[in-house]
Structures are given as C-alpha cells and as structure tokens.
Scaffold this motif. Sequence first.
Motif, PDB file in Angstrom:
ATOM      1  N   ASN A 147       2.049 -11.691   1.171  1.00 52.80           N
ATOM      2  CA  ASN A 147       2.929 -11.470   0.069  1.00 52.80           C
ATOM      3  C   ASN A 147       4.676 -11.586   0.461  1.00 52.80           C
ATOM      4  O   ASN A 147       5.096 -11.528   1.353  1.00 52.80           O
ATOM      5  N   ASN A 162      -3.119  -2.665   6.918  1.00 48.21           N
ATOM      6  CA  ASN A 162      -1.670  -2.899   6.042  1.00 48.21           C
ATOM      7  C   ASN A 162      -0.635  -3.559   6.952  1.00 48.21           C
ATOM      8  O   ASN A 162       0.012  -2.705   7.864  1.00 48.21           O
ATOM      9  N   SER A 192       1.245  -1.843  -4.531  1.00 49.02           N
ATOM     10  CA  SER A 192       1.104  -3.234  -4.354  1.00 49.02           C
ATOM     11  C   SER A 192      -0.484  -3.898  -4.804  1.00 49.02           C
ATOM     12  O   SER A 192      -1.542  -3.217  -4.442  1.00 49.02           O
ATOM     13  N   SER A 238       2.773  -9.073  -9.243  1.00 51.85           N
ATOM     14  CA  SER A 238       2.909  -7.955  -8.275  1.00 51.85           C
ATOM     15  C   SER A 238       3.111  -6.842  -9.008  1.00 51.85           C
ATOM     16  O   SER A 238       3.300  -6.466 -10.158  1.00 51.85           O
ATOM     17  N   ASN A 290       5.227  -4.355   1.874  1.00 50.96           N
ATOM     18  CA  ASN A 290       4.438  -3.342   1.139  1.00 50.96           C
ATOM     19  C   ASN A 290       4.162  -2.217   2.279  1.00 50.96           C
ATOM     20  O   ASN A 290       3.048  -1.646   2.814  1.00 50.96           O
ATOM     21  N   ASN A 333       5.320   1.815  -0.869  1.00 48.04           N
ATOM     22  CA  ASN A 333       4.927   0.588  -1.532  1.00 48.04           C
ATOM     23  C   ASN A 333       3.279   0.136  -1.496  1.00 48.04           C
ATOM     24  O   ASN A 333       2.891  -0.374  -2.415  1.00 48.04           O
ATOM     25  N   VAL A 334       2.674   0.981  -0.496  1.00 55.43           N
ATOM     26  CA  VAL A 334       1.255   0.652  -0.505  1.00 55.43           C
ATOM     27  C   VAL A 334       0.520   0.969  -1.967  1.00 55.43           C
ATOM     28  O   VAL A 334      -0.446   0.387  -2.125  1.00 55.43           O
ATOM     29  N   SER A 378       2.190  -9.055   4.356  1.00 52.89           N
ATOM     30  CA  SER A 378       3.368  -9.116   3.799  1.00 52.89           C
ATOM     31  C   SER A 378       4.597  -9.510   4.286  1.00 52.89           C
ATOM     32  O   SER A 378       4.615  -9.007   5.672  1.00 52.89           O
ATOM     33  N   THR A 426      -0.990  -6.477  -3.695  1.00 54.25           N
ATOM     34  CA  THR A 426      -1.663  -7.278  -2.514  1.00 54.25           C
ATOM     35  C   THR A 426      -2.556  -6.270  -1.584  1.00 54.25           C
ATOM     36  O   THR A 426      -3.812  -6.547  -1.327  1.00 54.25           O
ATOM     37  N   ASN A 456       2.771  -5.923   7.933  1.00 49.09           N
ATOM     38  CA  ASN A 456       4.056  -6.154   7.253  1.00 49.09           C
ATOM     39  C   ASN A 456       5.176  -6.739   8.440  1.00 49.09           C
ATOM     40  O   ASN A 456       4.834  -6.603   9.582  1.00 49.09           O
TER      41      ASN A 456
END
Length: 256
Positions: A101, A169, A113, A44, A105, A109-110, A133, A115, A171
Amino acid sequence: MKKNKPTILVVNDDGITAPGIKALIYAMNDIGRVVVVAPDSPQSGMGHAITIGKPLRFDKEDLYEGIEMYKCSGTPVDCVKLAVNLVFKGKKPDLCVSGINHGLNNSINVLYSGTMSAAVEGAIESIPSIGFSLDDYTQQADFEPCVKYVKQIALQVLEHGLPTATLLNVNFPATPLKGIKICRQANAKWAEEFDERMDPHKRPYYWLTGVFQLNDQGEDTDVWALENGYVSVVPVQFDMTAHHAIPVLNSWKFND
C-alpha cells in the motif's frame, strides 16, 4: 515450475496498475505461483466494504508476462471473495498477500484500510494472510528496500502458518530499514476536522482533514517501531469481541 510451489493470491486497494502491487507480484513470483485479483481503480479507505445491489465486472488482464491476473470493479474484499469462488473454485491458495500500500496502515488506520481488509477477508477464508504498507503516498515510492522483508515474512508464514483467525499487519517506514519488530497496535487516533469550502454556485462542500494523535508512549508499538526505522509486524485478529469486558457486563443487573 515445481508442482510443490505454493500458490499465492495477490490483492491490493490502490488498483491493479499501482507500483506497489507490481513490487509485491515480483517478490511473490520468486516464491510461488502468483494469481492477482485487484480492483480496476483505487479503493483506498474502503475498509471491509462489499458490493451489494449492483453487478461486479471481473475481467482477465495481461500486464506482466507469465502472471495470471484479473481486475474487479468492486472493493478489495470483493476481489478476495471472487478469487476464492471464481478463480480457485473453493480450493484455497496457500497464502494471501495484500499491498504494497501507498501509505501507512498502522494503529487505528487498520480499521479503515482496504489493504488490510482484503487480508482480513483472506484470513476469514482460513488463508494465511498478510497486509503490507509503506510510508510513502507518492507514485514515485521506492518499494525495493521492502522486498527483502516481504519475502522473509511471507516465507516464515508459509513455513509456520499463523494462529487461528490471525493475520499480519506489516508496515515499512520510508527510512533505511534496521530490521523487524514484532509490535502491538498503538493507542492512537485521528482528530478529524472538515474543511468547509464553497463551490461556484455558493454551495458548501467539505474536505476531510485531521491531526494524528498518539496517546501511547510505549516502545513496543507499531508507531514507535516505524519512527525508529524498523519494520513493524502486528498480529491482527478479526474477532472483535472485547473478552475482558464480558465479566464486567455479566455483573450488570438486567430485568427478566
């Protein structure tokens, strides 16, 4: 198995034995032929790091019946690179999925990451790619509510493809899921602090801590969607050029 089933590369950053990748493997196994390449230990926060200057270990694993699996001693990005070069031998899979994850993310956070960086590497290799995530850091996290949406999104990407140099991405909030929202990345950041402590030899050491600061009240962001019970889907690009800034820089006067 039908010959026309898609081939799906599954990667992650939490390690090959993480509960999240198990959920993703079984979700993708309902759609196509799964090949797993994942780190042999948690990675991570590695971002887009690659291993240079030391050898990588790459070994076959047999954790789930009927699933082709490999573990790698390197980073999530190393896993994708090795998959493309050693497993697929240059013949790209139809889809690359990363996760699921433990932890969000979203927003800034992307950038950190592992992931998402694995998914970015997939996109760099011209493979349609998605990072998944869940807002739950515990080993007891319940990924089951995510599976329906994971399959839906993966099938849509397989059917329609993605725009050039783009990936997704995705989440999930840790609340009952209301549906999917296509979003933009929120303007938010971590206000970081370092907690200083002393070891038994009276030498200082530091733990990274911080507070998440949201500087964006828009209702079209990933943060808003997650806070309101929606699955956030943000299209991401790896071209980091600030195109809007080019005219500004062209107005500057440089000495020849």
